[in-house]
Design an enzyme around this catalytic site. Structure first.
Site, PDB file in Angstrom:
ATOM      1  N   LYS A 241       0.816  -1.213   0.000  1.00 17.04           N
ATOM      2  CA  LYS A 241       0.000   0.000   0.000  1.00 17.04           C
ATOM      3  C   LYS A 241       0.852   1.265   0.000  1.00 17.04           C
ATOM      4  O   LYS A 241       2.057   1.238   0.268  1.00 17.04           O
ATOM      5  CB  LYS A 241      -0.952  -0.034   1.200  1.00 17.04           C
ATOM      6  CG  LYS A 241      -2.172  -0.925   0.920  1.00 17.04           C
ATOM      7  CD  LYS A 241      -3.179  -0.877   2.038  1.00 17.04           C
ATOM      8  CE  LYS A 241      -4.461  -1.641   1.619  1.00 17.04           C
ATOM      9  NZ  LYS A 241      -5.413  -1.724   2.728  1.00 17.04           N
ATOM     10  N   ARG A 275      -3.871  -9.876   5.214  1.00 22.86           N
ATOM     11  CA  ARG A 275      -4.307  -9.905   3.810  1.00 22.86           C
ATOM     12  C   ARG A 275      -3.115  -9.519   2.941  1.00 22.86           C
ATOM     13  O   ARG A 275      -2.505  -8.463   3.144  1.00 22.86           O
ATOM     14  CB  ARG A 275      -5.461  -8.921   3.621  1.00 22.86           C
ATOM     15  CG  ARG A 275      -6.070  -8.916   2.237  1.00 22.86           C
ATOM     16  CD  ARG A 275      -7.256  -7.947   2.188  1.00 22.86           C
ATOM     17  NE  ARG A 275      -7.920  -7.925   0.895  1.00 22.86           N
ATOM     18  CZ  ARG A 275      -7.562  -7.163  -0.121  1.00 22.86           C
ATOM     19  NH1 ARG A 275      -6.510  -6.349   0.005  1.00 22.86           N
ATOM     20  NH2 ARG A 275      -8.229  -7.203  -1.246  1.00 22.86           N
TER      21      ARG A 275
END
Lengths: 306, 224
Positions: A241, A275
């Site tokens: 991210k 995740r």
């Protein structure tokens, strides 16, 4: 964003036993049994894999591979998180429902999660065999929790910064980002349970990058222990991210090490589900952290013992 | 039943599943050989004397205790025994036996004659079973604790042959100097066992290998 009252373990600790087992599909994950949730995108445009597993066969191959690498959960998504081409509910269902059915046939034991904010899609995937609804946009459609309750599946309750789906944060501010995260996700979790979702199938997710600038995401990571102290199992979605990218000034292809560093910190602070795009690397990192903490034994114990 | 019996087993901590962790099953053949030899010794004996290397020669009391290896497990009551004697205590604790047991440590540098006399004294007691916790050279390969020494393999081969033959004489002929240089801590305990036998024993060797660079032997001796 208002300034919520700080949340303490005492206020929320009674909701469920701190560190109880997580029961999803056919699997039960103990409190010291970290789980890797593998990202499987049936999207042509997601930020990291850019359509690599958009085709049904490619997505199925990806599922086979991540199960082999030790993923306990696969998280199937049909709509990229960021703004982009409009994807109708029909189109989203076309992308994910058949994949859920096919994965259910091939892997009866893997936990199938579907990343969707739409109750309509949630309903269809639950009928197709999904075990968990990953509501990454934080309860945008309140009916999604009702779908989870009706089908006896789990629910991920996410802090998306109170933004509509597929929007980006712009000049967002928090008085205390962690307090806002906790009051939001615990509220969603308690609502889900009141609607009939099993308490041992509810996860909370601080939603890194969702409605947050990078400092917010880093602070949430640094203070993850406060979320863990609520007693709800914590899921973190860190993989490649922007908060990692901005910590390093690196593009998505070069964010593996940063992702794994944040993964290790989160594991150490008590996160239970991770995740990830890079399943094997993530599994190795969380396993090492478990070994350091002493919650997992050595896989091989020979050094100095012969 | 008055002649002594003997069982030789390694002094390796990795025999203990709690220490070996997930790799415990990989040494199943070794562990099975050890278990069989110890069971047999218990069957043959009226009392057990565990013999192994220790910092001083003499009797010990206490129990096994793995906390020094980073695993918080210990036997019931008592001080921490030296490793070799602790392994012996732990092996006996795995069996449903009430046989009286005692522990005897022997210094690594005791002479062969001193070892023989110690063994002779221990073997005087009728029905004694000697549980010898002792290893061959720790220089069997390049990854061994003491790295490779080309003399290690011939040394251990002689040990294996002596055990297989049930020959107290051959065990007593092992060189103190060679054993010291080759990090073969078993020399003194084996020679104690040899001293307990006044003639050749009916003997077998069920394990003779160095999977991790240390010579491991599992052997059973019965007075003939």
């Amino acid at each position: 964003m208002t300034a919520p009252v700080p949340v303490t373990r005492r206020q929320y600790g009674g909701r469920m036993e701190l560190g109880g087992p997580l029961r999803l599909g056919r699997r039960t994950f103990g409190p010291t049994e970290p789980v890797v949730m593998a990202i499987v995108n049936r999207t042509p445009d997601s930020f990291f894999d850019r359509g690599r597993t958009y085709a049904l066969d490619a997505a199925l191959d990806r599922v086979d591979q991540v199960v082999d690498e030790g993923a306990g959960i696969v998280d199937i998504g049909g709509v990229k998180a960021a703004p982009g081409d409009e994807v109708s509910a029909d189109e989203e269902a076309r992308r994910v429902v058949e994949l859920v059915e096919r994965v259910r046939e091939r892997h009866p034991d893997v936990v199938i999660s579907v990343d969707t904010y739409r109750a309509e899609v949630g309903e269809l995937v639950c009928r197709a065999g999904a075990d968990l609804l990953n509501d990454a946009w934080g309860g945008w459609e309140p009916e999604l929790a009702e779908v989870a309750a009706r089908h006896g599946v789990g629910l991920v309750c996410t802090h998306a910064g109170h933004l509509p789906p597929r929007t980006r944060p712009h000049r967002v501010q928090y008085d205390d980002v962690v307090a806002d995260v906790i009051s939001t996700v615990v509220g969603l979790a308690e609502r889900a349970v009141s609607l009939g979702v099993r308490a041992d199938a509810v996860l909370i997710d601080p939603g890194h990058d969702f409605g947050k600038n990078s400092r917010h995401s880093l602070e949430v990571t640094r203070r993850l222990g406060e979320m863990v102290d609520t007693g709800w199992p914590v899921l973190v979605a860190l993989s490649r991210k922007d908060f990692v990218g901005e910590a390093l000034d690196l593009p998505t292809d070069d964010r593996l090490e940063g992702t794994l560093a944040a993964t290790a910190v989160s594991a150490f602070l008590g996160a239970r589900v991770f995740r990830a795009h890079d399943v094997e690397a993530t599994r190795r990192v969380v396993r090492t952290v478990s070994a350091v903490q002493g919650s997992a034994d050595l896989v091989v114990g020979r050094r100095g013992l012969a | 039943m008055s002649r002594p019996s003997g069982a030789v087993v390694p002094s390796a901590p990795l025999l203990v599943p709690a220490l070996a962790g997930g790799s415990a099953h990989l040494d199943a053949d070794l562990r099975e050989a050890v278990d069989t030899a110890v069971c047999q010794l218990v069957d043959w004996s009226e009392s057990i004397v565990v013999v192994g290397c220790a910092a001083r020669t003499g009797a010990y009391t206490g129990t096994w205790d793995w906390s020094g290896f980073g695993v918080q497990q210990r036997g019931p009551d008592g001080a921490r025994l030296p490793l070799s004697l602790g392994i012996g205590a732990w092996l006996l604790d795995q069996l449903p036996t009430q046989l009286p047991r005692s522990f005897f440590g022997v210094r690594e540098d005791e002479t062969a004659e001193a070892c023989r006399l110690l063994g002779e004294a221990i073997g005087q007691e009728p029905g004694t079973g000697l549980l010898i916790v002792a290893d061959g050279s720790a220089r069997r390969d390049v990854k061994a604790p003491g790295h490779l020494d080309s003399r290690a393999e011939p040394f251990d081969r002689e040990v294996g042959d002596a055990l297989r033959e049930g020959s107290p004489e051959r065990l007593l002929a092992l060189s103190v100097e060679d054993a010291r240089e080759l990090l073969a801590q078993g020399r003194a305990p084996w020679q104690v066992m040899a001293g307990a036998f006044d003639g050749p024993a009916r003997a077998s060797v069920s394990y003779d290998a160095a999977p991790y660079g240390v010579g491991y032997f599992v052997s059973s001796w019965a007075g003939s």
